[in-house]
Scaffold this motif. Structure first.
Motif, short mmCIF file in Angstrom:
data_model
loop_
_atom_site.label_atom_id
_atom_site.label_comp_id
_atom_site.label_asym_id
_atom_site.label_seq_id
_atom_site.Cartn_x
_atom_site.Cartn_y
_atom_site.Cartn_z
N TRP A 44 0.88 -1.10 -0.04
CA TRP A 44 0.05 -0.06 0.07
C TRP A 44 0.80 1.31 0.00
CZ3 TRP A 44 -5.60 0.25 0.52
CH2 TRP A 44 -6.06 -1.00 0.66
N GLY A 45 0.38 2.28 -0.61
CA GLY A 45 0.96 3.63 -0.64
C GLY A 45 0.17 4.44 0.29
N TRP A 46 0.61 5.23 1.00
CA TRP A 46 0.09 6.24 1.95
C TRP A 46 0.47 7.47 1.98
CZ3 TRP A 46 -3.73 3.71 4.36
CH2 TRP A 46 -3.73 2.37 4.56
N LEU A 47 -0.34 8.40 2.22
CA LEU A 47 -0.18 9.78 2.74
C LEU A 47 -0.67 9.95 4.28
CD1 LEU A 47 0.82 12.65 2.29
CD2 LEU A 47 -1.59 13.11 1.70
N GLY A 48 0.18 9.96 5.05
CA GLY A 48 -0.18 10.10 6.52
C GLY A 48 0.31 11.50 7.27
N LEU A 49 -0.22 11.65 8.28
CA LEU A 49 0.15 12.77 9.15
C LEU A 49 0.94 12.05 10.36
CD1 LEU A 49 -0.29 15.75 9.80
CD2 LEU A 49 -2.08 14.87 11.59
N ASN A 50 2.25 12.90 10.37
CA ASN A 50 3.09 12.49 11.64
C ASN A 50 2.60 13.00 12.91
OD1 ASN A 50 5.17 12.61 13.42
ND2 ASN A 50 6.70 12.17 11.91
N PRO A 51 2.07 12.13 13.90
CA PRO A 51 1.51 12.69 15.00
C PRO A 51 2.21 13.61 16.10
CG PRO A 51 2.03 10.29 15.17
CD PRO A 51 2.42 10.75 13.88
N GLN A 52 3.79 13.56 15.77
CA GLN A 52 4.68 14.17 16.45
C GLN A 52 4.57 15.63 15.74
OE1 GLN A 52 5.48 10.81 16.25
NE2 GLN A 52 4.35 10.83 18.20
N THR A 53 5.24 15.82 14.34
CA THR A 53 5.57 17.04 13.81
C THR A 53 4.39 17.68 13.07
OG1 THR A 53 5.82 15.92 11.80
CG2 THR A 53 7.72 15.98 13.22
N LYS A 54 3.42 16.88 12.88
CA LYS A 54 1.95 17.28 12.44
C LYS A 54 2.30 17.77 10.81
CE LYS A 54 -0.02 17.28 16.51
NZ LYS A 54 -1.10 16.14 16.76
N LYS A 55 3.19 16.93 10.41
CA LYS A 55 3.59 17.07 9.00
C LYS A 55 2.93 16.19 8.09
CE LYS A 55 5.63 21.21 9.54
NZ LYS A 55 5.36 22.43 9.19
N LEU A 56 2.59 16.28 6.69
CA LEU A 56 2.27 15.30 5.97
C LEU A 56 3.34 14.45 5.60
CD1 LEU A 56 -0.68 17.17 4.05
CD2 LEU A 56 -1.00 15.23 5.89
N GLU A 57 3.45 13.17 5.49
CA GLU A 57 4.40 12.50 4.73
C GLU A 57 3.82 11.14 4.18
OE1 GLU A 57 6.86 11.00 7.97
OE2 GLU A 57 7.25 12.84 9.19
N ILE A 58 4.70 10.87 3.14
CA ILE A 58 4.30 9.51 2.31
C ILE A 58 5.06 8.43 2.68
CG2 ILE A 58 4.84 8.76 -0.13
CD1 ILE A 58 4.62 11.79 -1.33
N ALA A 59 4.27 7.46 2.77
CA ALA A 59 5.05 6.02 3.31
C ALA A 59 4.46 4.92 2.51
CB ALA A 59 4.71 6.10 4.88
N THR A 60 4.86 3.69 2.56
CA THR A 60 4.37 2.45 1.96
C THR A 60 4.47 1.48 3.19
OG1 THR A 60 6.64 1.72 1.47
CG2 THR A 60 5.32 3.05 -0.12
N THR A 61 3.65 0.36 2.96
CA THR A 61 3.53 -0.76 3.89
C THR A 61 3.56 -1.86 2.90
OG1 THR A 61 1.10 -0.42 4.09
CG2 THR A 61 2.35 0.31 5.83
N SER A 62 3.83 -3.00 3.49
CA SER A 62 3.99 -4.34 2.48
C SER A 62 2.68 -5.24 3.06
CB SER A 62 5.23 -5.38 2.90
OG SER A 62 6.86 -4.26 2.84
N ASN A 63 2.42 -6.11 1.79
CA ASN A 63 1.35 -6.86 1.95
C ASN A 63 0.02 -6.05 2.36
OD1 ASN A 63 2.98 -9.25 1.10
ND2 ASN A 63 3.99 -9.03 3.00
N GLN A 64 -0.57 -6.56 3.69
CA GLN A 64 -1.72 -5.97 4.11
C GLN A 64 -1.30 -5.30 5.59
OE1 GLN A 64 -4.22 -5.18 2.61
NE2 GLN A 64 -4.61 -6.53 1.12
N ASP A 65 -0.02 -4.79 5.83
CA ASP A 65 0.26 -4.34 7.07
C ASP A 65 -0.51 -2.92 7.11
OD1 ASP A 65 2.00 -6.36 7.42
OD2 ASP A 65 3.95 -5.20 7.12
N PRO A 66 -1.07 -2.64 8.34
CA PRO A 66 -1.75 -1.27 8.46
C PRO A 66 -0.65 -0.23 8.60
CG PRO A 66 -1.91 -2.43 10.46
CD PRO A 66 -1.19 -3.40 9.45
N LEU A 67 -1.07 0.96 8.28
CA LEU A 67 0.01 2.12 8.56
C LEU A 67 -0.09 2.63 9.95
CD1 LEU A 67 1.88 4.18 7.46
CD2 LEU A 67 -0.21 5.68 7.15
#
Length: 208
Positions: A128-151
């Motif tokens: 999966w490809g993700w856009l997520g919010l870093n809860p510490q910095t409050k900034k948007l970041e791009i991330a990936t996860t393998s298989n069905q791993d949740p973010l």
């Protein structure tokens, strides 16, 4: 608790021509339903397990099918009929806090899409490809996860399924074409709602 398959917030053909009815029906009715069924079975077996060894043996099934259920439940809401086709709000990024944060993080919408697609296309195998919010910095970041791993490291704002079952019937092995097309049906209104909630400490994955 017993998990159930969530209804789609649109018809199976509503995302055409970008995602076909055939893909949506198979993806929702077959693939997501299988994750739900397998998660319920794994949780039932876990509840009946009589030893730590039995419970440990079930961890992989709980992670895989639980992640599949969480990720897909988020994914369906990430999508909406395309504004470019006069069907809905898909692909339309409106002015607001989320757009401001996205532009601050990536410079432009096109730059964000390019970085997201490049990063996500680089996944080896399924994931999966993700856009997520870093809860510490409050900034948007791009991330990936393998298989069905949740973010887990970020609060999910937008998630894109890049398992072959999400695109192969329409885009064959050209993952890049699928990633390019999907932005026409991304529900940025949902992304903004998740972004605003995440700023307040709410993770949408915990509400499923």
């Amino acid at each position: 608790m017993t998990h159930t398959l969530p209804d789609l917030p649109y018809s199976y053909d509503a995302l055409e021509p970008f995602i076909s009815r055939q893909i949506m029906e198979l993806h929702h009715k077959k693939h997501h339903q299988t994750y739900v069924n397998s998660l319920n079975a794994a949780e039932a077996a876990y509840a009946k397990a009589s030893s730590p060894k039995e419970r440990i043996a079930l961890q992989a099934a709980l992670k895989f099918n639980g992640g599949g259920h969480i990720n897909h439940s988020l994914f369906w809401k990430n999508l909406a009929p395309a504004a470019s086709e006069g069907k809905g709000n898909g692909g339309a990024l409106k002015d607001g806090p989320f757009k401001t944060a996205l532009l601050e993080a990536f410079g432009s919408l096109d730059a964000f899409k390019k970085e997201f697609n490049t990063t996500t296309a680089g996944i080896q195998g399924s994931g999966w490809g993700w856009l997520g919010l870093n809860p510490q910095t409050k900034k948007l970041e791009i991330a990936t996860t393998s298989n069905q791993d949740p973010l887990l490291t970020l609060v999910p704002i937008i998630g894109v399924d890049v398992w072959e079952h999400a695109y192969y019937l329409q885009y064959l092995n050209v993952k890049a074409d699928y990633l390019s097309a999907i932005w026409s049906v991304i529900n940025f209104d949902e992304a903004e709602a998740r972004y605003n909630a995440a700023l307040g400490g709410v993770d949408p994955a915990t509400k499923l």
